[in-house]
Structures are given as C-alpha cells and as structure tokens.
Design a protein around this motif. Structure first.
Motif, mmCIF file in Angstrom:
data_model
loop_
_atom_site.group_PDB
_atom_site.id
_atom_site.type_symbol
_atom_site.label_atom_id
_atom_site.label_comp_id
_atom_site.label_asym_id
_atom_site.label_seq_id
_atom_site.Cartn_x
_atom_site.Cartn_y
_atom_site.Cartn_z
ATOM 1 N N ALA A 273 0.477 -1.575 -0.294
ATOM 2 C CA ALA A 273 -0.103 0.051 0.273
ATOM 3 C C ALA A 273 0.907 0.649 0.275
ATOM 4 O O ALA A 273 0.939 2.370 -0.791
ATOM 5 C CB ALA A 273 -0.994 -0.028 0.954
ATOM 6 N N TYR A 274 1.556 1.515 0.864
ATOM 7 C CA TYR A 274 2.803 2.299 0.465
ATOM 8 C C TYR A 274 3.749 3.046 -0.494
ATOM 9 O O TYR A 274 3.427 3.705 -0.919
ATOM 10 C CB TYR A 274 4.432 1.774 1.714
ATOM 11 C CG TYR A 274 5.609 3.172 1.505
ATOM 12 C CD1 TYR A 274 4.980 4.469 2.301
ATOM 13 C CD2 TYR A 274 5.902 1.988 1.037
ATOM 14 C CE1 TYR A 274 5.987 5.352 1.730
ATOM 15 C CE2 TYR A 274 7.260 3.180 0.786
ATOM 16 C CZ TYR A 274 7.133 4.313 0.981
ATOM 17 O OH TYR A 274 8.751 5.778 0.752
ATOM 18 N N ARG A 275 3.535 1.630 -0.912
ATOM 19 C CA ARG A 275 4.283 1.515 -2.532
ATOM 20 C C ARG A 275 4.077 2.319 -3.909
ATOM 21 O O ARG A 275 3.595 3.172 -4.339
ATOM 22 C CB ARG A 275 5.711 0.482 -3.154
ATOM 23 C CG ARG A 275 6.117 0.359 -4.099
ATOM 24 C CD ARG A 275 5.796 -1.439 -5.302
ATOM 25 N NE ARG A 275 4.811 -1.409 -5.455
ATOM 26 C CZ ARG A 275 4.156 -1.220 -6.526
ATOM 27 N NH1 ARG A 275 4.345 -0.435 -7.541
ATOM 28 N NH2 ARG A 275 2.736 -2.509 -6.642
ATOM 29 N N ILE A 276 2.385 1.937 -3.341
ATOM 30 C CA ILE A 276 1.175 2.088 -4.566
ATOM 31 C C ILE A 276 0.816 4.001 -3.700
ATOM 32 O O ILE A 276 0.995 4.918 -4.908
ATOM 33 C CB ILE A 276 -0.134 1.795 -3.776
ATOM 34 C CG1 ILE A 276 0.159 0.518 -4.427
ATOM 35 C CG2 ILE A 276 -1.061 1.821 -4.474
ATOM 36 C CD1 ILE A 276 -1.562 -0.891 -3.643
ATOM 37 N N ALA A 277 0.991 3.880 -2.636
ATOM 38 C CA ALA A 277 1.111 5.202 -2.466
ATOM 39 C C ALA A 277 2.219 5.970 -3.102
ATOM 40 O O ALA A 277 1.629 7.921 -3.411
ATOM 41 C CB ALA A 277 1.705 4.969 -1.279
ATOM 42 N N VAL A 278 3.585 5.808 -2.555
ATOM 43 C CA VAL A 278 4.207 6.927 -3.709
ATOM 44 C C VAL A 278 4.318 7.122 -5.300
ATOM 45 O O VAL A 278 4.855 7.769 -5.380
ATOM 46 C CB VAL A 278 5.226 6.193 -3.192
ATOM 47 C CG1 VAL A 278 6.874 6.847 -4.066
ATOM 48 C CG2 VAL A 278 5.974 5.843 -1.228
ATOM 49 N N GLU A 279 3.703 6.445 -5.029
ATOM 50 C CA GLU A 279 3.411 5.525 -7.516
ATOM 51 C C GLU A 279 2.500 6.905 -7.175
ATOM 52 O O GLU A 279 1.276 7.301 -8.071
ATOM 53 C CB GLU A 279 3.470 5.095 -7.739
ATOM 54 C CG GLU A 279 5.030 4.096 -7.628
ATOM 55 C CD GLU A 279 5.168 2.846 -7.988
ATOM 56 O OE1 GLU A 279 3.908 2.284 -8.717
ATOM 57 O OE2 GLU A 279 5.847 1.977 -8.088
ATOM 58 N N GLY A 280 1.156 7.188 -5.925
ATOM 59 C CA GLY A 280 0.250 7.974 -6.259
ATOM 60 C C GLY A 280 -0.969 6.907 -6.770
ATOM 61 O O GLY A 280 -2.066 7.373 -8.089
ATOM 62 N N GLY A 281 -1.407 6.110 -6.785
ATOM 63 C CA GLY A 281 -1.471 4.750 -7.413
ATOM 64 C C GLY A 281 -2.906 5.175 -6.973
ATOM 65 O O GLY A 281 -3.417 5.499 -5.535
ATOM 66 N N ASP B 63 1.058 12.375 3.631
ATOM 67 C CA ASP B 63 3.022 12.038 3.578
ATOM 68 C C ASP B 63 2.668 11.044 3.760
ATOM 69 O O ASP B 63 3.416 10.365 5.139
ATOM 70 C CB ASP B 63 3.389 13.219 4.897
ATOM 71 C CG ASP B 63 4.201 12.565 5.256
ATOM 72 O OD1 ASP B 63 5.403 12.753 4.305
ATOM 73 O OD2 ASP B 63 4.393 13.463 6.381
ATOM 74 N N PRO B 64 3.423 9.526 3.013
ATOM 75 C CA PRO B 64 3.308 8.251 2.972
ATOM 76 C C PRO B 64 4.668 8.330 3.723
ATOM 77 O O PRO B 64 5.842 8.783 2.616
ATOM 78 C CB PRO B 64 3.430 7.988 1.853
ATOM 79 C CG PRO B 64 3.112 8.877 0.740
ATOM 80 C CD PRO B 64 3.049 10.458 1.819
#
Ligand code: ASP
Length: 440
Positions: free
Chosen positions: A57-65, A105-106
């Motif tokens: 989920a963090y990875r998705i958040a960083v990529e703006g997904g 702010d992930p």
C-alpha cells in the motif's frame, strides 16, 4: 504477583480462530498480564502477511496510485477477525486516518507499523485490557537505535499504573516525531523491552513451532525441539542461520536475567524451549543444535616463518578491512592462515583484496577456495564429554563427506566445519543422526 509478558507472532494472530486460542492461553494464567501482538501473518502457505500488504500500500501511495483496493483488502482481513470474534467494534476511523496519512505524507515505517497497531486495538478490546501505543513508550534516538534509557524509564512508569495491557510490537517513536519500526520480525524485540521494563518473571514468545529445533526442519524431517539453550548457544546458532527469534530480542531481557520461553500457540501443553543465561540442565544429546550456511570462500595465505613475524595477521586483516570485507572465521596453521569470508561480498573485491594482502604482508602465496558451506555444531555440554569431535568426524567420514576446515574456539561451545556446498545437507543429516537419532 509475578508478571509474565506474552508476545504472539503473526501466525498466532492470523485469523479469529487463532485469536481465540491466544485468549484461552492468556486467561489460563493470571500472571500473563502484558500482551505484545504482531500483525496478522499467513493463514495458509501462499497467503500474504498484513505487514507485506501494508508495504505494498505504501508503494502504491508513493507512486500516486489508487489505494482503495489494497486498503480494502487489508481492512477485510481485520473485519473478518472482528466478526469471527463477535466483537461490537469497528476500525473505520483508524482506516480513514491511515488512508489520509498515506495520501498526504506516506512513509514506509508508518505504513508497516499499522499492522501491529490495528491488531493491538482488536486484541485490547477482545481481552478487555488497556491499549498502550508504543509510540508513547518506546523511543529511538536520532541514529535510529533504541533509546533504552528513555524507553525503560517511561515504559516502566506506565506499566506500573497499568495492571493489564496490550502493547503492539514492532514500532515506537522515532526522529522528528515520526513512527519508527524495528527491522522485520521486530515484535520479538518489543516483547523483550516490555519484559525488561515490567521486571517480568518470564518472557513468553508464542509462535507456531514447539520451540527452537535442534536442526533446520527443511533439512531434517521433524527434528526434536531443544529443551533449554543458553543465550550464548542461541547466538551461535542464530548467527549461523537458525531463526526463531529476532537477534536483538535477547539483549533487553538478558541483562535482567529474565528467561525467554518459546511456546507453540497451537500446542500450548508443550514445554517449548527455555532460553536462559546459564543452566545446570544437561542438553539431552551432548550437542544443543546444528546450523549452517552456504556460500563462503576461504582465502589461505602462506608465508614461511609466518609465526615468528610479529604483526603478520594484523597486516593480512588490514587488507580485508581496507576493502570493507567482514571476516567470519580465521583458523591458522604454522605457516598459513585462512580467512573465511562471505562469497557474495568477496567476489567483487577479490583481486583488490589479494593485491592488498601482497602489498601489506608480502606472503609466499595466496589461494582462494570457493563454494564452501559452514556448519556449526553447538553445545555447552561438549566440553565435558570426551569424543564429541571424534563422533562428528567419523559421522562425516561414513557419509563420504570431506571436511575442508575445522575451527574450534577455546570456549568449546562449538565446532565449526567447512564442507563443500553440495555436501551441506548430508553433513547436517550425518551429525544429527549420530547425536540425536541414535539417542532417542
Ligand atoms: N509484522 C512485522 C513483520 O512481519 C513484525 C513482526 O511480526 O514481528 O516483520
């Protein structure tokens, strides 16, 4: 009253059925007053741990997904637990707050820590215990290491006012008011910190195996469990790859003389393994455990009259240090010394190290041997029993395994052997057979 700290791993809290077992265990003993839960782990092989789902989920958040689907899947896992336990309770507000943070702010440690946080909320509700957020009681310094002094002081004061509590594992209060996690498996460390601050009589670490096993179950079918192991033996075995407990979990309790008892949530009647400072209990099989790793290189340096040259070893070691290579073992002969290193770390720097050795110590020759496996046969009982080394060597000879190197420290706590990578599994089987199978 004596107090026990009980930490439950992810597999012990993977679903509602496991939660029920955990609650029965806690209620079976009124001394079990402080509970440290992990995040829900795998329910079946191939399942995904909630911590890994959160990292995704963090990875998705960083990529703006789009986070909805991933967070929905995580929420479903918790909702199933809540429903399965028949609790009148909701984590909707918590999930809304997590979504907000991940969008605005992930950061990775925050995301990873939520698995334990949410599980702790459910556990506290289910048991009727107070919830203590580790963010308020466990502190890291600016370098990212545990601030033991501050943690002990604040946590101790808090526990003194709280007769029964759930304190989620894995995270605490880091630099810049952010959440910081330990490395993976770090709930073990939290349990140890809580046990130390509570001056617990024991730190029970509940998992899905009945203790620390004599050998790796991927190599030996159904190995026996170790009844009692000292911290030093455990350190030797863990270093060589045996894993049950996070390495850093030993230090907080060790300094207070608190034993760790590894127990099985699915078989609470089993005694499990006791990890202790020192013991008069004999290990059942002379040896306590066997562990090992593949992928080492041995660099042998020969120089006539090496033994009379003061500072020779230092110069050789400097060659490794200069190139940032850490050293595993260093057996030596009269005119030779061998330095054992991790192959993957060494390969890139191999020729630089060899030329540094030549420049610094002018040896007669340097030879490299690769594809070695190291096996540690560990046991506090070895020093008082004659013939242990002989039994190991004859077992390996009978199994047609060539021993390439032997290293025994003067503490006689372990014997380290090097064999070819391809002989690794058979060597472990041979040692296990001679010490354990023939004795039961
Ligand atoms: N949940 C974290 C992990 O999967 C920490 C733990 O279980 O101890 O590594």
């Amino acid at each position: 009253m004596m107090k026990k700290v009980v930490k439950f791993g992810g597999s012990s809290l993977a679903d509602a059925e496991q939660f029920k077992k955990v609650s029965a265990i806690i209620h079976a003993d009124p001394e079990r007053v402080y509970v440290v839960p992990s995040a829900p782990g795998k329910r079946f092989s191939g399942d995904v741990k909630v911590t890994d789902m959160l990292l995704e989920a963090y990875r998705i958040a960083v990529e703006g997904g789009d986070l909805e689907c991933q967070m929905g899947a995580i929420k479903k896992r918790y909702d199933e637990i809540i429903t399965g336990l028949g609790l009148d309770f909701s984590l909707d507000d918590e999930f809304a707050a997590i979504m907000k943070q991940l969008k605005e702010d992930p950061y990775q440690d925050y995301a990873a820590s939520r698995g334990e946080y949410l599980n702790g909320r459910i556990m506290a509700k289910y048991l009727g215990f107070e919830f203590i957020d580790p963010y308020e009681v466990i502190f890291f310094n600016d370098e990212g290491n545990l601030n033991s002094y501050k943690t002990e002081k604040i946590l101790k004061a808090r526990l003194e006012q709280t007769p029964q509590a759930v304190i989620p594992g894995f995270y605490g209060h880091g630099k810049d008011e952010k959440i910081k996690t330990f490395s993976r498996g770090g709930s073990d460390v939290t349990g140890s910190i809580v046990a130390s601050a509570a001056k617990a009589s024991v730190y029970e670490n509940w998992t899905d195996v009945s203790g620390f096993l004599v050998a790796d179950p991927r190599i030996i079918k159904d190995p026996v469990a170790i009844n009692t192991i000292t911290y030093r033996e455990l350190r030797e075995l863990s270093y060589m790859g045996a894993s049950v407990l996070h390495e850093d979990a030993i230090f907080p309790v060790r300094s207070k003389g608190i034993p760790i008892n590894i127990k099985n949530t699915n078989r609470p009647q089993d005694e499990g393994t006791w990890i202790v400072e020192s013991t008069a209990r004999k290990s059942s099989f002379t040896i306590t455990g066997i562990a090992g790793k593949k992928g080492f290189c041995a660099v042998s340096i020969t120089k006539a009259l090496m033994n009379s040259e003061v500072g020779f070893c230092r110069k050789v070691l400097q060659a490794f240090e200069e190139n940032g290579i850490s050293i595993e073992h260093m057996p030596s002969g009269i005119d030779t010394m061998t330095v054992v290193v991790h192959e993957d770390e060494f390969l890139d720097k191999e020729q630089q190290v060899v030329s540094s050795i030549h420049r610094l110590s002018q040896p007669d020759s340097v030879e490299i041997e690769s594809d070695l496996a190291l096996i540690a046969v560990v046991g506090r009982g070895m020093k008082s029993v004659r013939g242990t080394a002989a039994r190991i060597f004859s077992a390996l000879a009978h199994a047609h395994i060539n021993i390439r190197m032997i290293d025994q420290g003067s503490s006689e706590l372990n014997i380290i052997l090097a064999v070819a990578n391809e002989d690794f599994e058979n060597a472990i089987k041979a040692v296990y057979d001679i010490f354990v199978l023939t004795q039961i």
